[in-house]
Write a protein that holds these residues in place. Sequence first.
Motif, PDB file in Angstrom:
ATOM      1  N   ILE A 151     117.375 119.601  30.013  1.00  0.00           N
ATOM      2  CA  ILE A 151     116.908 120.975  30.207  1.00  0.00           C
ATOM      3  C   ILE A 151     117.309 121.572  31.554  1.00  0.00           C
ATOM      4  O   ILE A 151     117.008 122.717  31.840  1.00  0.00           O
ATOM      5  N   GLY A 152     117.981 120.777  32.372  1.00  0.00           N
ATOM      6  CA  GLY A 152     118.436 121.267  33.665  1.00  0.00           C
ATOM      7  C   GLY A 152     117.626 120.700  34.811  1.00  0.00           C
ATOM      8  O   GLY A 152     116.578 120.075  34.615  1.00  0.00           O
ATOM      9  N   LEU A 153     118.165 120.868  36.009  1.00  0.00           N
ATOM     10  CA  LEU A 153     117.527 120.397  37.245  1.00  0.00           C
ATOM     11  C   LEU A 153     117.266 118.895  37.253  1.00  0.00           C
ATOM     12  O   LEU A 153     116.290 118.423  37.832  1.00  0.00           O
ATOM     13  N   GLY A 154     118.135 118.141  36.555  1.00  0.00           N
ATOM     14  CA  GLY A 154     118.022 116.686  36.554  1.00  0.00           C
ATOM     15  C   GLY A 154     116.992 116.130  35.583  1.00  0.00           C
ATOM     16  O   GLY A 154     116.598 114.974  35.693  1.00  0.00           O
ATOM     17  N   ILE A 155     116.564 116.945  34.621  1.00  0.00           N
ATOM     18  CA  ILE A 155     115.493 116.553  33.698  1.00  0.00           C
ATOM     19  C   ILE A 155     115.988 116.588  32.256  1.00  0.00           C
ATOM     20  O   ILE A 155     116.698 117.512  31.850  1.00  0.00           O
ATOM     21  N   ALA A 156     115.573 115.579  31.483  1.00  0.00           N
ATOM     22  CA  ALA A 156     115.845 115.561  30.041  1.00  0.00           C
ATOM     23  C   ALA A 156     114.550 115.213  29.313  1.00  0.00           C
ATOM     24  O   ALA A 156     113.747 114.414  29.799  1.00  0.00           O
ATOM     25  N   ILE A 157     114.386 115.832  28.145  1.00  0.00           N
ATOM     26  CA  ILE A 157     113.218 115.553  27.310  1.00  0.00           C
ATOM     27  C   ILE A 157     113.701 115.230  25.895  1.00  0.00           C
ATOM     28  O   ILE A 157     113.542 116.018  24.954  1.00  0.00           O
ATOM     29  N   PRO A 158     114.319 114.053  25.723  1.00  0.00           N
ATOM     30  CA  PRO A 158     114.749 113.678  24.371  1.00  0.00           C
ATOM     31  C   PRO A 158     113.527 113.498  23.469  1.00  0.00           C
ATOM     32  O   PRO A 158     112.491 112.995  23.921  1.00  0.00           O
ATOM     33  N   HIS A 159     113.642 113.947  22.240  1.00  0.00           N
ATOM     34  CA  HIS A 159     112.509 113.837  21.330  1.00  0.00           C
ATOM     35  C   HIS A 159     112.993 113.762  19.891  1.00  0.00           C
ATOM     36  O   HIS A 159     114.129 114.115  19.588  1.00  0.00           O
ATOM     37  N   GLY A 160     112.107 113.271  19.048  1.00  0.00           N
ATOM     38  CA  GLY A 160     112.449 113.156  17.651  1.00  0.00           C
ATOM     39  C   GLY A 160     111.221 112.944  16.800  1.00  0.00           C
ATOM     40  O   GLY A 160     110.129 112.669  17.309  1.00  0.00           O
ATOM     41  N   ARG A 161     111.421 113.066  15.501  1.00  0.00           N
ATOM     42  CA  ARG A 161     110.341 112.859  14.525  1.00  0.00           C
ATOM     43  C   ARG A 161     110.684 111.654  13.673  1.00  0.00           C
ATOM     44  O   ARG A 161     111.848 111.437  13.320  1.00  0.00           O
ATOM     45  N   LEU A 162     109.646 110.893  13.333  1.00  0.00           N
ATOM     46  CA  LEU A 162     109.823 109.692  12.536  1.00  0.00           C
ATOM     47  C   LEU A 162     108.924 109.755  11.305  1.00  0.00           C
ATOM     48  O   LEU A 162     107.699 109.914  11.431  1.00  0.00           O
ATOM     49  N   ALA A 163     109.509 109.629  10.129  1.00  0.00           N
ATOM     50  CA  ALA A 163     108.763 109.758   8.877  1.00  0.00           C
ATOM     51  C   ALA A 163     107.652 108.717   8.757  1.00  0.00           C
ATOM     52  O   ALA A 163     106.563 109.023   8.278  1.00  0.00           O
ATOM     53  N   LYS A 164     107.887 107.503   9.185  1.00  0.00           N
ATOM     54  CA  LYS A 164     106.910 106.427   8.996  1.00  0.00           C
ATOM     55  C   LYS A 164     105.970 106.233  10.184  1.00  0.00           C
ATOM     56  O   LYS A 164     105.093 105.378  10.136  1.00  0.00           O
ATOM     57  N   ALA A 165     106.117 107.015  11.235  1.00  0.00           N
ATOM     58  CA  ALA A 165     105.260 106.851  12.414  1.00  0.00           C
ATOM     59  C   ALA A 165     103.840 107.307  12.103  1.00  0.00           C
ATOM     60  O   ALA A 165     103.627 108.261  11.367  1.00  0.00           O
ATOM     61  N   ASN A 166     102.872 106.603  12.674  1.00  0.00           N
ATOM     62  CA  ASN A 166     101.476 106.959  12.462  1.00  0.00           C
ATOM     63  C   ASN A 166     100.836 107.556  13.713  1.00  0.00           C
ATOM     64  O   ASN A 166      99.683 107.950  13.684  1.00  0.00           O
ATOM     65  N   GLN A 167     101.594 107.603  14.818  1.00  0.00           N
ATOM     66  CA  GLN A 167     101.078 108.145  16.069  1.00  0.00           C
ATOM     67  C   GLN A 167     102.245 108.545  16.957  1.00  0.00           C
ATOM     68  O   GLN A 167     103.344 108.013  16.815  1.00  0.00           O
ATOM     69  N   PRO A 168     102.024 109.477  17.878  1.00  0.00           N
ATOM     70  CA  PRO A 168     103.075 109.817  18.829  1.00  0.00           C
ATOM     71  C   PRO A 168     103.172 108.764  19.933  1.00  0.00           C
ATOM     72  O   PRO A 168     102.175 108.119  20.271  1.00  0.00           O
ATOM     73  N   VAL A 169     104.376 108.593  20.465  1.00  0.00           N
ATOM     74  CA  VAL A 169     104.612 107.661  21.569  1.00  0.00           C
ATOM     75  C   VAL A 169     105.550 108.347  22.559  1.00  0.00           C
ATOM     76  O   VAL A 169     106.514 108.998  22.157  1.00  0.00           O
ATOM     77  N   ALA A 170     105.250 108.174  23.842  1.00  0.00           N
ATOM     78  CA  ALA A 170     106.073 108.776  24.886  1.00  0.00           C
ATOM     79  C   ALA A 170     106.612 107.700  25.818  1.00  0.00           C
ATOM     80  O   ALA A 170     106.031 106.613  25.944  1.00  0.00           O
ATOM     81  N   VAL A 171     107.710 108.022  26.479  1.00  0.00           N
ATOM     82  CA  VAL A 171     108.348 107.152  27.475  1.00  0.00           C
ATOM     83  C   VAL A 171     108.695 108.027  28.674  1.00  0.00           C
ATOM     84  O   VAL A 171     109.219 109.129  28.506  1.00  0.00           O
TER      85      VAL A 171
END
Length: 154
Positions: free
Chosen positions: A59-79
């Motif tokens: 997104i600029g200024l040295g920052i990235a926010i990769p993200h995605g959706r998973l059909a079988k996931a039961n909860q969100p997870v962040a890194v």
Amino acid sequence: MQLSDILSLDCTHCAVQHSSKKKLLETISGMVAPKLVGIHRADVFDSLLQRERLGSTGIGLGIAIPHGRLAKANQPVAVLITMAQAVDFDAIDNQPVDIVFALLVPEDQPEQHLQTLSEVARRLNNKECCRALRKASTNQELYDIFLQDEPPCS
């Protein structure tokens, strides 16, 4: 949902050494997959890669926010990762990335996905927050800085 509900200390890494976007996405995939029952590392990687093909999440200024959706996931997870050396991420400003917040969510929770991305972007839009994240020298310090409710990341 609070960011502390989806970001854990074991998914927070300071001064990671990678030389490419692909290696970084592979590392993120390896961190996320064990957190989700029935989800394989390749599933996470494919989800992140599919999103990147639509356009860089740098997104600029040295920052990235990769993200995605998973059909079988039961909860969100962040890194949350800071890089020892910034890597090319095809960011919109053509600058290399050294702060990465990745988010994987269940496919059936698009509203939560957008709310979480908005909160993360708000925090990472704060220059004081990014400065503090870049100065962090341990995983614990990085984790604590990002989640605090008072400046710099409020």
